[in-house]
Design a protein around this motif. Structure first.
Motif, PDB file in Angstrom:
ATOM      1  N   GLY A   1     -27.209   7.474 -24.135  1.00 21.25           N
ATOM      2  CA  GLY A   1     -27.290   9.077 -23.919  1.00 21.25           C
ATOM      3  C   GLY A   1     -27.545   9.574 -22.652  1.00 21.25           C
ATOM      4  N   HIS A   2     -27.417   8.661 -21.649  1.00 21.63           N
ATOM      5  CA  HIS A   2     -27.238   8.944 -20.289  1.00 21.63           C
ATOM      6  C   HIS A   2     -25.968   9.665 -19.605  1.00 21.63           C
ATOM      7  CE1 HIS A   2     -31.163   7.214 -20.263  1.00 21.63           C
ATOM      8  NE2 HIS A   2     -30.604   6.006 -20.838  1.00 21.63           N
ATOM      9  N   SER A   3     -25.043   9.676 -20.308  1.00 19.17           N
ATOM     10  CA  SER A   3     -23.729  10.478 -20.174  1.00 19.17           C
ATOM     11  C   SER A   3     -23.511   9.939 -18.450  1.00 19.17           C
ATOM     12  CB  SER A   3     -24.054  11.948 -19.893  1.00 19.17           C
ATOM     13  OG  SER A   3     -24.479  12.479 -21.146  1.00 19.17           O
ATOM     14  N   PRO A   4     -22.976   8.836 -18.494  1.00 15.73           N
ATOM     15  CA  PRO A   4     -22.207   8.192 -17.155  1.00 15.73           C
ATOM     16  C   PRO A   4     -21.018   8.736 -17.165  1.00 15.73           C
ATOM     17  CG  PRO A   4     -22.325   6.466 -18.855  1.00 15.73           C
ATOM     18  CD  PRO A   4     -23.302   7.583 -19.482  1.00 15.73           C
ATOM     19  N   CYS A   5     -20.360   8.938 -15.846  1.00 13.85           N
ATOM     20  CA  CYS A   5     -19.082   9.508 -15.576  1.00 13.85           C
ATOM     21  C   CYS A   5     -18.440   8.383 -14.639  1.00 13.85           C
ATOM     22  CB  CYS A   5     -18.990  10.826 -14.917  1.00 13.85           C
ATOM     23  SG  CYS A   5     -17.522  11.684 -14.523  1.00 13.85           S
ATOM     24  N   MET A   6     -16.996   8.330 -15.125  1.00 16.16           N
ATOM     25  CA  MET A   6     -16.288   7.399 -14.330  1.00 16.16           C
ATOM     26  C   MET A   6     -15.331   8.091 -13.438  1.00 16.16           C
ATOM     27  SD  MET A   6     -14.299   4.043 -16.009  1.00 16.16           S
ATOM     28  CE  MET A   6     -12.805   4.785 -16.233  1.00 16.16           C
ATOM     29  N   ILE A   7     -15.658   8.020 -12.106  1.00 12.21           N
ATOM     30  CA  ILE A   7     -14.657   8.570 -11.131  1.00 12.21           C
ATOM     31  C   ILE A   7     -13.540   7.673 -10.578  1.00 12.21           C
ATOM     32  CG2 ILE A   7     -14.677  10.071  -9.052  1.00 12.21           C
ATOM     33  CD1 ILE A   7     -16.112  11.211 -11.164  1.00 12.21           C
ATOM     34  N   THR A   8     -12.205   8.030 -10.727  1.00 13.13           N
ATOM     35  CA  THR A   8     -11.172   7.396 -10.270  1.00 13.13           C
ATOM     36  C   THR A   8     -10.673   7.941  -8.790  1.00 13.13           C
ATOM     37  OG1 THR A   8     -10.568   6.616 -12.465  1.00 13.13           O
ATOM     38  CG2 THR A   8      -9.020   6.168 -10.757  1.00 13.13           C
ATOM     39  N   VAL A   9     -11.083   7.296  -7.625  1.00 13.18           N
ATOM     40  CA  VAL A   9     -10.734   7.978  -6.248  1.00 13.18           C
ATOM     41  C   VAL A   9      -9.162   8.007  -5.958  1.00 13.18           C
ATOM     42  CG1 VAL A   9     -11.238   7.560  -3.860  1.00 13.18           C
ATOM     43  CG2 VAL A   9     -12.864   6.962  -5.488  1.00 13.18           C
ATOM     44  N   PHE A  10      -8.363   6.789  -6.104  1.00 12.99           N
ATOM     45  CA  PHE A  10      -7.093   6.844  -5.676  1.00 12.99           C
ATOM     46  C   PHE A  10      -6.232   7.440  -6.642  1.00 12.99           C
ATOM     47  CE2 PHE A  10      -9.501   4.394  -2.755  1.00 12.99           C
ATOM     48  CZ  PHE A  10      -9.424   5.213  -1.530  1.00 12.99           C
ATOM     49  N   ALA A  11      -6.076   8.585  -7.265  1.00 13.93           N
ATOM     50  CA  ALA A  11      -5.353   9.129  -8.380  1.00 13.93           C
ATOM     51  C   ALA A  11      -4.909  10.438  -8.058  1.00 13.93           C
ATOM     52  CB  ALA A  11      -6.410   9.387  -9.569  1.00 13.93           C
ATOM     53  N   SER A  12      -4.186  10.590  -6.863  1.00 15.03           N
ATOM     54  CA  SER A  12      -3.214  11.455  -6.476  1.00 15.03           C
ATOM     55  C   SER A  12      -2.052  11.716  -7.082  1.00 15.03           C
ATOM     56  CB  SER A  12      -3.000  11.534  -4.884  1.00 15.03           C
ATOM     57  OG  SER A  12      -2.134  10.548  -4.731  1.00 15.03           O
ATOM     58  N   GLU A  13      -1.607  13.093  -7.282  1.00 16.57           N
ATOM     59  CA  GLU A  13      -0.170  13.251  -7.627  1.00 16.57           C
ATOM     60  C   GLU A  13       0.746  12.158  -6.826  1.00 16.57           C
ATOM     61  OE1 GLU A  13       0.713  15.119 -10.035  1.00 16.57           O
ATOM     62  OE2 GLU A  13      -1.587  15.806 -10.340  1.00 16.57           O
ATOM     63  N   LEU A  14       1.716  11.956  -7.566  1.00 12.43           N
ATOM     64  CA  LEU A  14       2.769  10.786  -7.004  1.00 12.43           C
ATOM     65  C   LEU A  14       4.137  11.401  -6.981  1.00 12.43           C
ATOM     66  CD1 LEU A  14       3.040   8.093  -5.759  1.00 12.43           C
ATOM     67  CD2 LEU A  14       3.398   7.084  -8.362  1.00 12.43           C
ATOM     68  N   VAL A  15       4.872  11.576  -6.047  1.00 12.38           N
ATOM     69  CA  VAL A  15       6.294  12.071  -5.642  1.00 12.38           C
ATOM     70  C   VAL A  15       7.041  10.798  -4.990  1.00 12.38           C
ATOM     71  CG1 VAL A  15       5.606  14.479  -5.516  1.00 12.38           C
ATOM     72  CG2 VAL A  15       5.926  13.007  -3.424  1.00 12.38           C
ATOM     73  N   ASP A  16       8.145  11.071  -5.432  1.00 13.89           N
ATOM     74  CA  ASP A  16       9.315   9.879  -4.881  1.00 13.89           C
ATOM     75  C   ASP A  16       8.986   9.642  -3.449  1.00 13.89           C
ATOM     76  OD1 ASP A  16      10.311   9.675  -7.494  1.00 13.89           O
ATOM     77  OD2 ASP A  16      11.951  10.882  -7.003  1.00 13.89           O
ATOM     78  N   GLU A  17       8.748  10.792  -2.566  1.00 10.96           N
ATOM     79  CA  GLU A  17       8.502  10.179  -1.132  1.00 10.96           C
ATOM     80  C   GLU A  17       7.507   9.500  -0.656  1.00 10.96           C
ATOM     81  OE1 GLU A  17       9.269  13.303  -2.595  1.00 10.96           O
ATOM     82  OE2 GLU A  17      11.185  13.629  -2.097  1.00 10.96           O
ATOM     83  N   MET A  18       6.670   9.312  -1.719  1.00  7.41           N
ATOM     84  CA  MET A  18       5.381   8.655  -1.327  1.00  7.41           C
ATOM     85  C   MET A  18       5.797   7.024  -1.672  1.00  7.41           C
ATOM     86  SD  MET A  18       2.590  11.084  -2.740  1.00  7.41           S
ATOM     87  CE  MET A  18       1.084  10.038  -2.651  1.00  7.41           C
ATOM     88  N   VAL A  19       6.840   6.775  -2.368  1.00  5.30           N
ATOM     89  CA  VAL A  19       6.951   5.446  -2.791  1.00  5.30           C
ATOM     90  C   VAL A  19       7.966   4.768  -1.911  1.00  5.30           C
ATOM     91  CG1 VAL A  19       7.716   4.139  -4.829  1.00  5.30           C
ATOM     92  CG2 VAL A  19       6.760   6.245  -5.144  1.00  5.30           C
ATOM     93  N   GLY A  20       7.304   3.808  -0.885  1.00  2.00           N
ATOM     94  CA  GLY A  20       8.113   3.107  -0.268  1.00  2.00           C
ATOM     95  C   GLY A  20       8.578   1.570  -0.656  1.00  2.00           C
ATOM     96  N   GLU A  21       9.196   0.737  -0.004  1.00  2.00           N
ATOM     97  CA  GLU A  21       9.689  -0.448  -0.491  1.00  2.00           C
ATOM     98  C   GLU A  21       8.422  -1.385  -1.089  1.00  2.00           C
ATOM     99  OE1 GLU A  21      11.797  -4.463   1.377  1.00  2.00           O
ATOM    100  OE2 GLU A  21      12.053  -2.577   2.317  1.00  2.00           O
ATOM    101  N   PHE A  22       7.382  -1.522  -0.469  1.00  2.00           N
ATOM    102  CA  PHE A  22       5.989  -2.028  -0.976  1.00  2.00           C
ATOM    103  C   PHE A  22       5.679  -1.591  -2.479  1.00  2.00           C
ATOM    104  CE2 PHE A  22       1.457  -3.178  -0.586  1.00  2.00           C
ATOM    105  CZ  PHE A  22       1.594  -4.578  -0.960  1.00  2.00           C
ATOM    106  N   ALA A  23       5.519  -0.399  -2.249  1.00  2.00           N
ATOM    107  CA  ALA A  23       5.114   0.421  -3.603  1.00  2.00           C
ATOM    108  C   ALA A  23       5.985   0.314  -4.791  1.00  2.00           C
ATOM    109  CB  ALA A  23       4.572   1.885  -3.359  1.00  2.00           C
ATOM    110  N   ALA A  24       7.169   0.240  -4.438  1.00  2.00           N
ATOM    111  CA  ALA A  24       8.213   0.152  -5.501  1.00  2.00           C
ATOM    112  C   ALA A  24       8.288  -1.087  -5.963  1.00  2.00           C
ATOM    113  CB  ALA A  24       9.723   0.455  -4.937  1.00  2.00           C
ATOM    114  N   TRP A  25       7.834  -2.510  -5.064  1.00  2.40           N
ATOM    115  CA  TRP A  25       7.896  -3.692  -5.778  1.00  2.40           C
ATOM    116  C   TRP A  25       6.537  -3.780  -6.582  1.00  2.40           C
ATOM    117  CZ3 TRP A  25       3.749  -7.359  -4.080  1.00  2.40           C
ATOM    118  CH2 TRP A  25       4.028  -8.443  -4.548  1.00  2.40           C
ATOM    119  N   LYS A  26       5.639  -3.116  -6.300  1.00  2.92           N
ATOM    120  CA  LYS A  26       4.116  -3.044  -6.894  1.00  2.92           C
ATOM    121  C   LYS A  26       4.587  -2.512  -8.668  1.00  2.92           C
ATOM    122  CE  LYS A  26       0.882  -4.594  -4.434  1.00  2.92           C
ATOM    123  NZ  LYS A  26       0.076  -5.876  -4.688  1.00  2.92           N
TER     124      LYS A  26
END
Length: 265
Positions: A34-59
């Motif tokens: 009953g301690h109500s822990p919360c999970m925070i995901t840090v690197f969860a930004s909106e994602l647009v095509d311009e952010m996806v380079g060759e390395f990210a596309a491979w992932k």
């Protein structure tokens, strides 16, 4: 009962999966109490095509999810399901994952190498953002990754944890899995690098919450085949590691107290 399984807590994970993978049993125990822990995901930004380079596309290809919109939708759906399994809410922050931060990290050796010096400012920003979250409570415990495996995002969140410790927060670093599972020497290497930045480890028995942790991990369907590619039985592998952490007596998870930056706190 361990001192770490009572009271308010924030579990900070760099990516969509790190908390269930590494310390989901402890989070589940806090939720059950009953301690109500919360999970925070840090690197969860909106994602647009311009952010996806060759390395990210491979992932993305390895995850079998290639459309930018679909990547975020799939990963957030998995993260939300895992959080429900553990019994805690999840909040997504707006920072971009390292693979989307321009040309800073364009290969695995860079991604699992040294944190760029200019990104230490990002750690300070993240610490301040965490302190301003609606879930923040003075005196609460904050869990961050130790940085086993040297992923730059894990290192960055650990550095944010040190800044929080310098501001008086009770910060503990969890043992990053599966890195600690498939490369045990990585734990000692990371501890040697950190030196006095962390104290002696605290062992938290998790008992039947181990099964909850495993079920939460299973929610990340796009990730399990990739991150557990070294084993055909991820459930057995996680269970065996947890039992070994508990000295062969009962399953457990391990945490290190995080000390303030030198000259602070």
């Amino acid at each position: 009962m361990s001192v770490l399984t009572s009271g308010a807590a924030l579990f900070i994970q760099p990516h969509y999966d790190d908390v269930p993978l590494s310390c989901g049993g402890t989070a589940a125990l806090l939720a059950r109490g009953g301690h109500s822990p919360c999970m925070i995901t840090v690197f969860a930004s909106e994602l647009v095509d311009e952010m996806v380079g060759e390395f990210a596309a491979w992932k993305h290809e390895r995850w079998k999810v290639t459309d930018a919109d679909q990547v975020q939708a799939v990963r957030r759906t998995e993260d939300a399901e895992a959080a429900r399994t553990l019994g805690c809410p999840v909040r997504w922050l707006g920072l971009p994952d390292a693979i989307y931060r321009g040309d800073r990290y364009t290969s695995d050796p860079e991604l699992f190498g040294s944190l760029k010096s200019e990104e230490l400012e990002l750690a300070a920003h993240l610490a301040e953002e965490i302190r301003n979250l609606p879930e923040w409570r003075d005196g609460m415990r904050v869990f961050v990754p130790l940085g086993v495996g040297s992923h730059v995002d894990h290192q960055l969140v650990f550095e944010a944890g040190r800044r929080l410790a310098s501001l008086g927060a009770h910060v503990y670093a969890y043992e990053d899995c599966p890195y600690a599972i498939h490369t045990p020497a990585g734990v000692e290497a990371r501890l040697a690098k950190l030196g006095s930045a962390v104290g002696e480890p605290v062992i938290v028995p998790i008992g039947q919450a181990l099964e909850t942790r495993i079920e939460a991990i299973a929610c990340y369907r796009s990730q399990v085949p990739v991150i557990f590619r070294f084993t055909a039985d991820f459930r057995g592998t996680v269970a065996e590691f947890a039992l070994r952490t508990g000295g062969g007596i009962e399953p457990a998870e391990r945490f290190w107290p995080v000390r303030p930056l030198d000259g602070e706190g």
